[in-house]
Design a protein around this motif. Structure first.
Motif, PDB file in Angstrom:
ATOM      1  N   UNK A  12       1.083  -1.120   0.030  1.00  0.00           N
ATOM      2  CA  UNK A  12       0.034   0.059  -0.058  1.00  0.00           C
ATOM      3  C   UNK A  12       0.816   1.176  -0.065  1.00  0.00           C
ATOM      4  N   UNK A  13       0.846   1.894  -0.948  1.00  0.00           N
ATOM      5  CA  UNK A  13       1.740   3.146  -1.125  1.00  0.00           C
ATOM      6  C   UNK A  13       0.621   4.231  -1.250  1.00  0.00           C
ATOM      7  N   UNK A  14       1.017   5.416  -0.419  1.00  0.00           N
ATOM      8  CA  UNK A  14       0.363   6.653  -0.478  1.00  0.00           C
ATOM      9  C   UNK A  14       0.714   7.673  -1.355  1.00  0.00           C
ATOM     10  N   UNK A  15      -0.190   8.457  -2.359  1.00  0.00           N
ATOM     11  CA  UNK A  15       0.250   9.415  -3.046  1.00  0.00           C
ATOM     12  C   UNK A  15      -0.686  10.395  -2.747  1.00  0.00           C
ATOM     13  N   UNK A  16      -0.406  11.332  -1.802  1.00  0.00           N
ATOM     14  CA  UNK A  16      -1.247  12.357  -1.466  1.00  0.00           C
ATOM     15  C   UNK A  16      -2.499  12.079  -0.684  1.00  0.00           C
ATOM     16  N   UNK A  17      -3.645  12.232  -1.143  1.00  0.00           N
ATOM     17  CA  UNK A  17      -5.067  11.722  -0.658  1.00  0.00           C
ATOM     18  C   UNK A  17      -5.291  10.425  -1.046  1.00  0.00           C
ATOM     19  N   UNK A  18      -4.549   9.747  -1.995  1.00  0.00           N
ATOM     20  CA  UNK A  18      -4.869   8.425  -2.618  1.00  0.00           C
ATOM     21  C   UNK A  18      -3.933   7.138  -1.921  1.00  0.00           C
ATOM     22  N   UNK A  19      -4.409   6.132  -1.864  1.00  0.00           N
ATOM     23  CA  UNK A  19      -3.726   4.758  -1.679  1.00  0.00           C
ATOM     24  C   UNK A  19      -3.639   3.985  -2.786  1.00  0.00           C
ATOM     25  N   UNK A  20      -2.621   3.625  -3.028  1.00  0.00           N
ATOM     26  CA  UNK A  20      -2.305   2.543  -4.188  1.00  0.00           C
ATOM     27  C   UNK A  20      -1.924   1.406  -3.837  1.00  0.00           C
ATOM     28  N   UNK A  21      -3.020   0.550  -3.907  1.00  0.00           N
ATOM     29  CA  UNK A  21      -2.854  -0.936  -3.313  1.00  0.00           C
ATOM     30  C   UNK A  21      -2.496  -1.781  -4.532  1.00  0.00           C
ATOM     31  N   UNK A  22      -1.332  -2.840  -4.343  1.00  0.00           N
ATOM     32  CA  UNK A  22      -1.005  -3.688  -5.225  1.00  0.00           C
ATOM     33  C   UNK A  22      -1.208  -4.942  -4.683  1.00  0.00           C
ATOM     34  N   UNK A  23      -1.524  -6.061  -5.425  1.00  0.00           N
ATOM     35  CA  UNK A  23      -1.945  -7.194  -4.889  1.00  0.00           C
ATOM     36  C   UNK A  23      -0.657  -8.212  -5.304  1.00  0.00           C
ATOM     37  N   UNK A  24      -0.809  -9.318  -4.909  1.00  0.00           N
ATOM     38  CA  UNK A  24       0.340 -10.384  -4.979  1.00  0.00           C
ATOM     39  C   UNK A  24       0.462 -10.585  -6.306  1.00  0.00           C
ATOM     40  N   UNK A  25      -0.609 -10.481  -7.247  1.00  0.00           N
ATOM     41  CA  UNK A  25      -0.790 -10.883  -8.684  1.00  0.00           C
ATOM     42  C   UNK A  25      -0.331  -9.548  -9.630  1.00  0.00           C
TER      43      UNK A  25
END
Length: 99
Positions: A12-25
């Motif tokens: 889970x990586x924060x970019x400002x007000x957004x969170x980018x979630x990356x899955x195992x796939x």
């Protein structure tokens, strides 16, 4: 809206007000949420903070490489490379030495 089971979250990586979630796939999802609020809801035995705006699933970290300047890069099983802050590098080392 997608529902992602917690065990499938790699990072889970924060970019400002957004969170980018990356899955195992390597699927990517973006949500509006505060990282510290989400971190409180996640199991601290499963997720570790790598820096101010990054959380990673401990079970998916395959390698931690030393970088110039004393920082590290965590490499996840999905190929994702995440910067680890100098402070969190110590925490990460201690955590993996205990496993």
């Amino acid at each position: 809206m997608s529902i992602v089971p917690v065990h499938q979250i790699a990072s889970i990586v924060a970019e400002g007000e957004l969170l980018n979630i990356t899955t195992a796939r390597n699927e990517r999802h973006t949500i509006t949420y505060r990282l510290k609020d989400l971190e409180r809801r996640l199991d601290p035995a499963r997720f570790i903070r790598l820096g101010r705006g990054t959380l990673a699933n401990v079970e998916l970290i395959t390698k931690v490489s030393l970088m110039p300047g004393g920082t590290h890069v965590a490499i996840l099983s999905n190929g994702q490379k995440l910067q680890v802050s100098r402070l969190q590098s110590r925490v990460l080392r201690e955590r993996f030495l205990k496993l």
